[in-house]
Design an enzyme around this catalytic site. Structure first.
Site, short mmCIF file in Angstrom:
data_model
loop_
_atom_site.label_atom_id
_atom_site.label_comp_id
_atom_site.label_asym_id
_atom_site.label_seq_id
_atom_site.Cartn_x
_atom_site.Cartn_y
_atom_site.Cartn_z
N ASP A 10 11.15 1.55 -7.29
CA ASP A 10 12.53 2.02 -7.47
C ASP A 10 13.74 1.79 -6.74
O ASP A 10 13.55 1.68 -5.45
CB ASP A 10 11.71 2.77 -8.14
CG ASP A 10 12.80 3.15 -9.49
OD1 ASP A 10 13.90 2.77 -9.69
OD2 ASP A 10 12.16 4.46 -10.04
C1 BGC Z 1 14.59 4.09 -12.10
C2 BGC Z 1 13.90 3.69 -12.83
C3 BGC Z 1 15.04 2.86 -13.20
C4 BGC Z 1 15.69 2.04 -11.47
C5 BGC Z 1 17.06 0.45 -11.94
C6 BGC Z 1 15.85 4.48 -10.99
O1 BGC Z 1 16.36 5.40 -10.73
O2 BGC Z 1 13.57 5.80 -11.85
O3 BGC Z 1 13.07 3.96 -13.56
O4 BGC Z 1 14.34 1.18 -13.63
O5 BGC Z 1 16.15 2.84 -11.39
O6 BGC Z 1 17.79 1.35 -12.95
#
Ligand code: BGC
Length: 754
Positions: free
Chosen positions: A261
């Site tokens: 993530d």
């Molecule tokens: C979130 C994810 C997301 C990623 C990319 C993160 O802050 O937890 O769910 O896919 O950002 O945008």
């Protein structure tokens, strides 16, 4: 069309630096950033062969431009993966996931995912960071909005439907994308409901409840998985080799790609796992193949691959060959996904301006979205107010009643709020009678909160007039009307990432508005906009009808108006219990029984709360999981079980019940089957959902609904570690419960022998 390479040969031709480059994943910087970026210079990275994937592009043009540099400007011409957060629709935004799951209609869920994939793939996107599968039992956690709710069985069905809809049967097809199950694991069990906080869970609950939708998503063929920010039982998920390499790949058989993530690898430093090199090594060895944003792999793996790593303080001793083998393994996974998507044959296959234009917000997509809104709306109370009477004069009150900025809800990064239909527009289009609107109150009256809610642009948009003036205007409108439709609730960023709340009420100014309107004596239908399970105790007392409409997306206004006027049934049944007060969370329908149950005879010394009204079971909430009303009435026959005393491992039990539409309009009932295991070797959940079926019947029509249970359905996990879990069952008594929600159930006891 180029010939797809042989991945083994390609790997042999690649240098170590080129392989490490494939593990790097950056944002195009065209969407929201949820952490700090380490590199924004995508072009430089691409030209240096240091990028395997990009996420967050917003047009075919930008996908094509980046892809050209990757393919034309590099030695092996390896194409980029393009990913995006397509959580509840891409351009056509559907209701929030937690809302959509309330439909209990998996064909509908699948159809929405199909549309999302079609729209996204046409823009060059080939991987979506969805579905989000985090079981959520604590409504303080803002990302409950993106979740499939509290129940592992329902969430697992959602996982299957989403993967099926996004991926179809063929990942090379022009209208399919790779799914990415997230966030692995137990992100929704954050301590105190605080986003990003850690989770402590017994292994059986971790795997039996929180991992269950991931197991189902993997079995459905999901091509990728994203690691979670949180630690589980002391080990951050980005370093959790036991759960990623051990359980996900080893036990579950997942053979796809695991992505980090946003800065998730880098954040291991803040978790206290060591310096940059240490955390890069830990994440890679744990099985995180691609490093999102933080670039720790890029910065550290070259040297680690040469020298290995010895960190006695982190109990880590890694020889260089182990690192090199892990780089090879992860690079192979990246290349394999690109291969499965057909990107080597034609890196531009998904880029098509004309298709993108034609797909985005196409009329059939909007029609589906409108149906999905009605199917997600949960009618919690109705004292004869809804559907609105034809010809009635409606006072539509509430700042959210004429709102576009909030309608899409959180995590709709490619949705255009300008395309959203307001409730005022929707109601005027279908209600046979005058509809006037007044704001009545601002969404919030606290400037600090307002500023935080406006993080992605203005959504609170406060009316500068004094509160008394806004309320007086609303009261005057109500006085002239036959019925008040009050729209109240959260702003879209009240829920979502990093939007945990300690109080789960409708914000204060809107509560005061409801109280003032309740004095006016007109019937009130309250429509609640929310991204979480709110506390609606006061609202249940003051409003004559209560419709939980969540955030419905692009077609919210039409779909809600369809329900209010009776053109459509309110199809939703709660996928999350609604607590009676904020202090009651976490909450879910299957809470374990205790030695001093709430139903015990000693008034004081029992499991519960001193200050919760006596009629509300402490573990159940004001509105139970599975609950929702329609506009018709169903009669239930006596459930029948055959055979009543099954035996042997291959035995099957059939439970059947006949339901009849006893009202005067067509309607839907969701028949739900729960099972309890009253005598077992350990304490068991009070009940578990084991089956459900949506049945739509005409007036007077009857249908028999049947469920078949196998012995496997009665098994559960026991063990002190994830590695040591085993599946057991305890022969003897089981209670089968059938009904329209998790509370109003008819029970039958059976004996199932070995
Ligand atoms: C979130 C994810 C997301 C990623 C990319 C993160 O802050 O937890 O769910 O896919 O950002 O945008």
């Amino acid at each position: 069309m180029r010939r797809p390479p042989n991945i083994d040969e390609l790997l042999q031709r690649m240098t170590l630096a080129e392989k490490i480059g494939q593990l790097n994943l950056l944002s195009a910087g065209e969407g929201p950033e949820t952490g700090s970026a380490h590199s924004r210079d995508i072009r430089a990275r691409l030209e240096a062969g240091q990028l395997g994937a990009i996420f967050g592009t917003k047009s075919v043009r930008s996908v094509r431009a980046w892809q050209e540099i990757a393919v034309e400007g590099s030695r092996h011409g390896i194409p980029l993966l393009f990913a995006e957060d397509v959580i509840h629709g891409h351009r056509t935004i559907f209701p929030l996931p937690v809302a959509l799951v309330c439909s209990w209609d998996m064909a509908l869920v699948r159809a929405t995912a199909r549309v999302a994939a079609t729209e996204a793939a046409a823009e060059g996107i080939n991987q979506v960071y969805a579905p989000m599968l985090d079981i959520a039992r604590d409504a303080r956690w803002g990302r409950i909005a993106e979740s499939p709710g509290e129940d592992p069985f329902l969430a697992a069905r959602y996982a299957e439907a989403m993967v099926g809809g996004l991926q179809g049967d063929d990942l090379t097809a022009l209208d399919t994308v790779a799914a990415c199950l997230k966030h692995f694991l137990a992100y929704g069990a954050a301590a105190g409901g605080r986003d990003y906080d850690n989770a402590s869970l017994a292994p059986a609950e971790l795997i039996g409840v929180y991992a269950e939708p991931f197991r189902a998503g993997v079995a459905a063929g999901a091509a990728s998985v994203m690691a979670a920010f949180n630690a589980v039982n002391g080990c951050p998920m980005h370093a959790h080799r036991g759960l990623i390499e051990g359980w996900l790949r080893g036990v579950c058989g997942f053979d796809g790609l695991v992505v980090a993530d946003y800065t998730g690898v880098h954040e291991l430093i803040a978790h206290g796992l060591g310096d940059r090199a240490t955390v890069a090594a830990r994440a890679l060895l744990a099985g995180v193949d691609m490093d999102m944003i933080g670039e720790d792999y890029l910065a550290c793996l070259p040297e680690l691959a040469e020298a290995g790593l010895s960190r006695p303080e982190a109990a880590l001793d890694l020889a260089a060959p182990a690192i090199i083998a892990a780089i090879d393994r992860s690079c192979r996974r990246v290349l394999s996904l690109k291969q499965r998507l057909g990107l080597f044959e034609d890196p531009y296959r998904y880029c098509d301006e004309a298709r993108a234009k034609g797909a985005a917000l196409a009329a059939p997509h909007r029609d589906l979205a409108r149906r999905a809104v009605a199917a997600s709306c949960v009618l919690l109370r109705n004292e004869g107010v809804l559907p609105l009477k034809p010809g009635s004069r409606v006072a539509l009150i509430g700042r959210l009643g004429d709102d576009r900025a909030n309608m899409l809800g959180t995590w709709a990064v490619s949705g255009d709020p300008g395309q959203a239909v307001t409730i005022l527009e929707g109601l005027r289009a279908v209600h046979d009678g005058p509809v006037d609107h007044a704001k009545g109150a601002n969404i919030v009256d606290d400037a600090d909160i307002a500023a935080r809610l406006d993080v992605f642009g203005p959504t609170v948009l406060p009316d500068p007039r004094p509160e008394a003036e806004l309320i007086a205007e609303a009261l005057a409108l109500a006085a002239r009307a036959d019925v008040v439709v009050l729209v109240a609730g959260e702003a879209k960023e009240h829920s979502g990432e990093s939007s945990s709340r300690t109080e789960l009420d409708i914000p204060a100014p809107q509560r005061r508005l409801l109280e003032a309107l309740a004095q006016a004596g007109k019937p009130i239908a309250l429509v609640v906009m929310a991204g979480r399970s709110l506390v609606l105790a006061r609202e249940s007392r003051l409003a004559d009808a209560l419709l939980l409409a969540w955030f419905g997306g692009t077609e919210a206004g039409h779909g809600i108006a369809d329900v209010l006027t009776g053109r459509a049934e309110p199809g939703g049944r709660l996928a999350v219990s609604l607590p009676a007060c904020s202090g009651q969370v976490p909450i879910h329908h299957g809470a374990e029984t205790t030695g001093r149950p709430w139903t015990g005879q000693f008034q004081k010394f029992r499991t519960g709360y001193l200050d919760l009204p006596g009629e509300i079971p402490p573990a159940r909430g004001l509105y139970p999981f599975g609950f929702g009303l329609g506009y018709t009435r169903f009669e239930w026959g006596e459930p029948r079980v055959t055979p009543a005393s099954p035996g042997g491992p291959d035995a099957r039990v059939t439970v059947a019940v006949t339901i009849r539409n006893a009202g005067d309009r067509r309607g839907t009932e969701v028949v739900q089957l729960y099972v309890s295991d009253p005598v077992a070797r350990i304490v068991r959940p009070s009940q578990e959902l084991k089956g459900f079926e949506r049945v739509t019947l005409d007036p007077g029509e009857a249908r028999e609904v049947r469920f078949t249970l196998a012995r496997d359905d009665l098994t559960y996990l026991v063990g002190d570690s994830v590695e040591g879990l085993s599946r057991v069952w305890d022969p003897g008594s089981f209670i089968l419960r059938l009904g329209p929600n998790s509370r109003d159930l008819t029970s039958i006891e059976i004996t199932w022998n070995d």
